[in-house]
Structure formats: structure tokens, C-alpha cells
Design a protein around this motif. Structure first.
Motif, mmCIF file in Angstrom:
data_model
loop_
_atom_site.group_PDB
_atom_site.id
_atom_site.type_symbol
_atom_site.label_atom_id
_atom_site.label_comp_id
_atom_site.label_asym_id
_atom_site.label_seq_id
_atom_site.Cartn_x
_atom_site.Cartn_y
_atom_site.Cartn_z
ATOM 1 N N PRO A 78 -5.561 2.004 -1.795
ATOM 2 C CA PRO A 78 -6.877 1.365 -1.886
ATOM 3 C C PRO A 78 -8.020 2.267 -1.426
ATOM 4 O O PRO A 78 -7.931 2.912 -0.389
ATOM 5 C CB PRO A 78 -6.751 0.162 -0.956
ATOM 6 C CG PRO A 78 -5.709 0.564 0.025
ATOM 7 C CD PRO A 78 -4.770 1.464 -0.710
ATOM 8 N N TYR A 99 -5.988 3.769 -8.941
ATOM 9 C CA TYR A 99 -5.351 3.802 -7.624
ATOM 10 C C TYR A 99 -4.232 2.762 -7.487
ATOM 11 O O TYR A 99 -3.686 2.552 -6.414
ATOM 12 C CB TYR A 99 -6.383 3.616 -6.497
ATOM 13 C CG TYR A 99 -7.310 2.444 -6.692
ATOM 14 C CD1 TYR A 99 -6.910 1.152 -6.398
ATOM 15 C CD2 TYR A 99 -8.591 2.641 -7.186
ATOM 16 C CE1 TYR A 99 -7.748 0.079 -6.594
ATOM 17 C CE2 TYR A 99 -9.441 1.575 -7.380
ATOM 18 C CZ TYR A 99 -9.019 0.301 -7.082
ATOM 19 O OH TYR A 99 -9.858 -0.762 -7.282
ATOM 20 N N VAL A 100 -3.875 2.113 -8.607
ATOM 21 C CA VAL A 100 -2.795 1.125 -8.618
ATOM 22 C C VAL A 100 -1.683 1.634 -9.525
ATOM 23 O O VAL A 100 -1.931 2.010 -10.668
ATOM 24 C CB VAL A 100 -3.295 -0.246 -9.123
ATOM 25 C CG1 VAL A 100 -2.150 -1.228 -9.247
ATOM 26 C CG2 VAL A 100 -4.381 -0.789 -8.201
ATOM 27 N N THR A 140 0.854 -1.190 0.000
ATOM 28 C CA THR A 140 0.000 0.000 0.000
ATOM 29 C C THR A 140 0.887 1.237 0.000
ATOM 30 O O THR A 140 2.102 1.143 0.238
ATOM 31 C CB THR A 140 -0.909 0.044 1.248
ATOM 32 O OG1 THR A 140 -0.073 0.197 2.402
ATOM 33 C CG2 THR A 140 -1.774 -1.200 1.364
ATOM 34 N N VAL A 148 -0.469 0.238 -4.168
ATOM 35 C CA VAL A 148 -1.917 0.404 -4.182
ATOM 36 C C VAL A 148 -2.321 1.470 -3.159
ATOM 37 O O VAL A 148 -1.883 1.436 -2.010
ATOM 38 C CB VAL A 148 -2.628 -0.924 -3.813
ATOM 39 C CG1 VAL A 148 -4.136 -0.762 -3.843
ATOM 40 C CG2 VAL A 148 -2.181 -2.036 -4.743
ATOM 41 N N VAL A 188 -7.193 -7.315 -6.800
ATOM 42 C CA VAL A 188 -6.954 -5.874 -6.898
ATOM 43 C C VAL A 188 -7.094 -5.444 -8.358
ATOM 44 O O VAL A 188 -6.252 -5.792 -9.191
ATOM 45 C CB VAL A 188 -5.547 -5.511 -6.371
ATOM 46 C CG1 VAL A 188 -5.297 -4.015 -6.489
ATOM 47 C CG2 VAL A 188 -5.365 -5.982 -4.932
#
Length: 164
Positions: free
Chosen positions: A157, A143-144, A106, A155, A138
Motif C-alpha cells: 500500500p 501495487y496489488v 500486505t 498489497v 483497495v
């Protein structure tokens, strides 16, 4: 020789043995040879005789397939190519083989696991991540970020994405 999945034969096109390949995004237009992997015929390298876009598919004619019956026998086959023959995928694009095995974290630095596979959903591809939380799915959404230079996927998330 590392092989990268570049598409899948989804149907036969026409009567002259053209394969309808989905998921290629143009890689087939530059290749001289591909490898077909199919449960019924195993794995075989074939010379590409012709490759052209046809709607959302690529119409591909390969050595050894001369008619519709031959093409129909290959429906479901994965189309692979040597990684070194592909070059770069392009801005914001990635070959699936380049993502498998990458660690996923993350933006806060929490390790989520490792990319073990990918799923083609039609709308957006989905990373399959195995880690301490088990299997996470995922989506390759805005957002990645795939940071190939650092060798990882980052990520950020949205709420609920990583919930069981």
C-alpha cells in the motif's frame, strides 16, 4: 454450478432486442449460454444468439428477446456465466468471482481481511475487504498482486491507503 459475473446490461441497442452489456472484456464472444439476474424477472438462463463488440459495450442478442422493449426491460440485469465455461481471464485479468473470498495481506504479512465484494468505478475496479479494521476499499492498481496460485491478494500500500 458456480456463476461468475461477467457484465451488466446498461441499455438497449437498436430495435431488434440487442442488449448493451458493459464490463464483459470479451467473455461474451465465446459463450453459448448466459444467466441473467434481474430483480423484476428473477434469474433465467438464456441462449446467446449473437455477441459482438460495439464501442465500449457488447451488443448481445439472446433467446426470448426480440425487440427494443424486451431489451429495455432487462436494463440493470447482471450477466453471469458458469465459471467452468469461461477458462482463464488472461494475463493480469481476473474474474470477480475468482477474487471473492480470497484473504488480503500486505507485503509485510499483515492480514487485512477477506475480499467480500468488488465495485466497478469506471477507471479501476475496487476490492471491498472486510477485516479487523472494518471495511477497506483497495483499488486494483499496480501495487496489488493477485496470487491465485497461493490463493491470496498481496498489497504493497502507498502511504495513506489503509488509513481510516
Amino acid at each position: 454450478m458456480a456463476l461468475v459475473r461477467i457484465g451488466k446490461v446498461v441499455r438497449a441497442l437498436g430495435l431488434k432486442g440487442h442488449l448493451g452489456v458493459a464490463g464483459s472484456e470479451g467473455a461474451l464472444g465465446t459463450l453459448e449460454r448466459v444467466v441473467l439476474r434481474h430483480g423484476a424477472v428473477g434469474q433465467a438462463e438464456r441462449r446467446v444468439l449473437e455477441a459482438r463488440p460495439q464501442g465500449r459495450l457488447w451488443a448481445v442478442r439472446i433467446d426470448g428477446v426480440a425487440d427494443r422493449t424486451g431489451a429495455e426491460a432487462l436494463v440493470g440485469a447482471e450477466v453471469l456465466a458458469p465459471r467452468e465455461a469461461l477458462g482463464e481471464a488472461g494475463e493480469g485479468r481476473h474474474y470477480w468471482g475468482d477474487l471473492e473470498g480470497l484473504p488480503v495481506v500486505t507485503v509485510q504479512g499483515e492480514a487485512l481481511g477477506t475480499v467480500t465484494g468488488l465495485m466497478e468505478t469506471g477507471a479501476v475496479d475496487v476490492l471491498v475487504v472486510q477485516g479487523a479494521r472494518g471495511e477497506l476499499l483497495v483499488p486494483l492498481a499496480p501495487y496489488v498482486e493477485v496470487d491465485r496460485a497461493a490463493g491470496r491478494v498481496v498489497v504493497d500500500p502507498p502511504e495513506g491507503l489503509l488509513e481510516p
